[in-house]
Motif scaffolding. Structure first.
Motif, PDB file in Angstrom:
ATOM      1  N   ILE A 121       0.924  -1.250  -0.111  1.00 20.18           N
ATOM      2  CA  ILE A 121      -0.030   0.034   0.101  1.00 20.18           C
ATOM      3  C   ILE A 121       1.069   1.301   0.071  1.00 20.18           C
ATOM      4  CG2 ILE A 121      -1.891   1.080   1.424  1.00 20.18           C
ATOM      5  CD1 ILE A 121      -2.696  -1.428   2.350  1.00 20.18           C
ATOM      6  N   ALA A 122       0.631   2.180  -0.777  1.00 17.53           N
ATOM      7  CA  ALA A 122       1.386   3.540  -1.004  1.00 17.53           C
ATOM      8  C   ALA A 122       1.147   4.337   0.437  1.00 17.53           C
ATOM      9  CB  ALA A 122       0.939   4.448  -2.169  1.00 17.53           C
ATOM     10  N   ASN A 177       0.728   7.152   1.331  1.00 14.85           N
ATOM     11  CA  ASN A 177      -0.353   8.228   1.655  1.00 14.85           C
ATOM     12  C   ASN A 177      -1.705   7.850   1.237  1.00 14.85           C
ATOM     13  OD1 ASN A 177       0.039   8.216  -0.934  1.00 14.85           O
ATOM     14  ND2 ASN A 177       0.574  10.487  -1.119  1.00 14.85           N
ATOM     15  N   ASP A 178      -1.984   6.437   1.269  1.00 11.00           N
ATOM     16  CA  ASP A 178      -3.202   5.867   0.468  1.00 11.00           C
ATOM     17  C   ASP A 178      -4.478   6.066   1.673  1.00 11.00           C
ATOM     18  OD1 ASP A 178      -5.388   3.969   0.351  1.00 11.00           O
ATOM     19  OD2 ASP A 178      -4.183   2.771  -1.171  1.00 11.00           O
ATOM     20  N   HIS A 208      -7.146   4.731   2.365  1.00  9.67           N
ATOM     21  CA  HIS A 208      -7.793   3.519   2.896  1.00  9.67           C
ATOM     22  C   HIS A 208      -6.974   3.361   4.164  1.00  9.67           C
ATOM     23  CE1 HIS A 208      -8.903   3.205  -1.211  1.00  9.67           C
ATOM     24  NE2 HIS A 208     -10.022   2.971  -0.573  1.00  9.67           N
ATOM     25  N   ASP A 252       4.820   4.751  -3.722  1.00  6.53           N
ATOM     26  CA  ASP A 252       4.091   4.208  -4.629  1.00  6.53           C
ATOM     27  C   ASP A 252       3.589   2.686  -4.134  1.00  6.53           C
ATOM     28  OD1 ASP A 252       6.448   2.819  -4.932  1.00  6.53           O
ATOM     29  OD2 ASP A 252       6.225   3.317  -7.239  1.00  6.53           O
ATOM     30  N   GLY A 253       3.921   2.323  -2.961  1.00  8.55           N
ATOM     31  CA  GLY A 253       3.521   0.951  -2.442  1.00  8.55           C
ATOM     32  C   GLY A 253       4.336  -0.344  -3.098  1.00  8.55           C
TER      33      GLY A 253
END
Ligand code: GLN
Length: 278
Positions: free
Chosen positions: A188-189, A191-192, A194, A213-214
């Motif tokens: 997971i990136a 700053n996502d 979620h 970018d995860g």
């Protein structure tokens, strides 16, 4: 008024849950130390006050967002009932696709298999149980995860899996090459949005997040894996539902052959992999 199971369930409001009734049933059964079927069979049963208190406490934690799997300390994965705790990611149904794809792709018996970032041991143990002739190693960089995976292995009586403490490949025995490397790494990136919703808020960030970018960990694994693969060995990776193109490009650029992706239960390309011809 004395409370019975039916009235306790009826009053158990879990407004933010996707499956409020199921969650309440699982928590009540857990508080009673009974199977869920007990609730359907004995709706008039009146639990002890301390059992009711235990249930109310679990409901409160669930309302505050704690994942059901952590409250129960258990999660089903593949055919296995696994102990889980907050040191690791909760196994997801989508990750069962990684197990299926691995079983389809690798037909060798015996085979040496490595599960990178094994967490609860879910993927390693599912593969070990399906293929008794395989020798499966699971590694994790978190000591509590290694201990948890080992407890799961012992409780399930699985003899052909071993768990070791290792930050990706760094702590593995030199010179050992695998026929299959699987991983459900963090992807997971940073700053996502979620990451501030639902179960992931309670899971360790080290098991979820991997750079801007995860893809930091996937890049590292793709780069390093060939040194640990037998000729014609497979590398299979779970990744985010929008990362398939990027992961295939990484694998192809590193020189993997037969690079392809597979869909998850929702129809998203969720697994990608390739074969190392050596
Ligand atoms: N599939 C998980 C999620 O989106 C993430 C798992 C992972 O990073 N490996 O919640």
């Amino acid at each position: 008024m004395s409370l019975n199971l039916a009235s306790l369930l009826h009053a158990a409001a879990l407004p933010d849950s996707d499956s409020p009734r199921l969650d309440a049933e699982l928590l009540l059964a857990h508080a009673l130390n009974k199977p869920r079927s007990f609730l359907m069979t004995w709706p008039e049963h009146q639990p002890q006050p301390e059992q009711i208190e235990r249930f109310q406490h679990l409901l409160q934690r669930r309302r505050a967002g704690e994942p059901v799997a952590y409250l129960l300390g258990r999660r089903g994965f593949w055919s296995l009932d696994l102990e889980v705790d907050s040191s690791t990611l909760i196994p997801r149904p989508d990750t069962e696709r990684l197990v299926e794809v691995a079983l389809e792709r690798v037909v060798k018996h015996p085979a040496r298999v490595l599960d990178l970032g094994t967490g609860t041991g879910a993927v390693a143990l599912a593969l070990a149980v399906e293929r008794p002739a395989w020798e499966v190693t699971g590694c994790d960089s978190a000591a509590p995860a290694v201990a948890l995976a080992e407890r799961n292995r012992q409780r399930l009586g699985i003899g052909n899996a071993t768990f070791v403490l290792s930050d990706w490949f760094a702590g593995l025995a030199q010179g050992k090459a695998f026929d299959l490397i699987v991983s459900n790494p963090p992807y997971i990136a940073e700053n996502d949005p979620h990451l501030v919703e639902g179960d992931v808020r309670f899971e360790p960030a080290t098991a979820l997040v991997s750079g801007p970018d995860g893809l930091d960990d996937i890049r590292h694994i793709a780069q390093a894996a060939p040194d640990h693969l037998q000729p014609d060995g497979w590398l299979l990776l779970e990744h985010g539902w929008e990362q398939a193109d990027a992961v295939r490009d990484l694998l192809a650029a590193r020189g993997f052959a037969e690079v392809q992706s597979w869909q998850d239960l929702a129809g998203h390309q969720r697994i990608s992999g390739g074969r190392w011809h050596g």
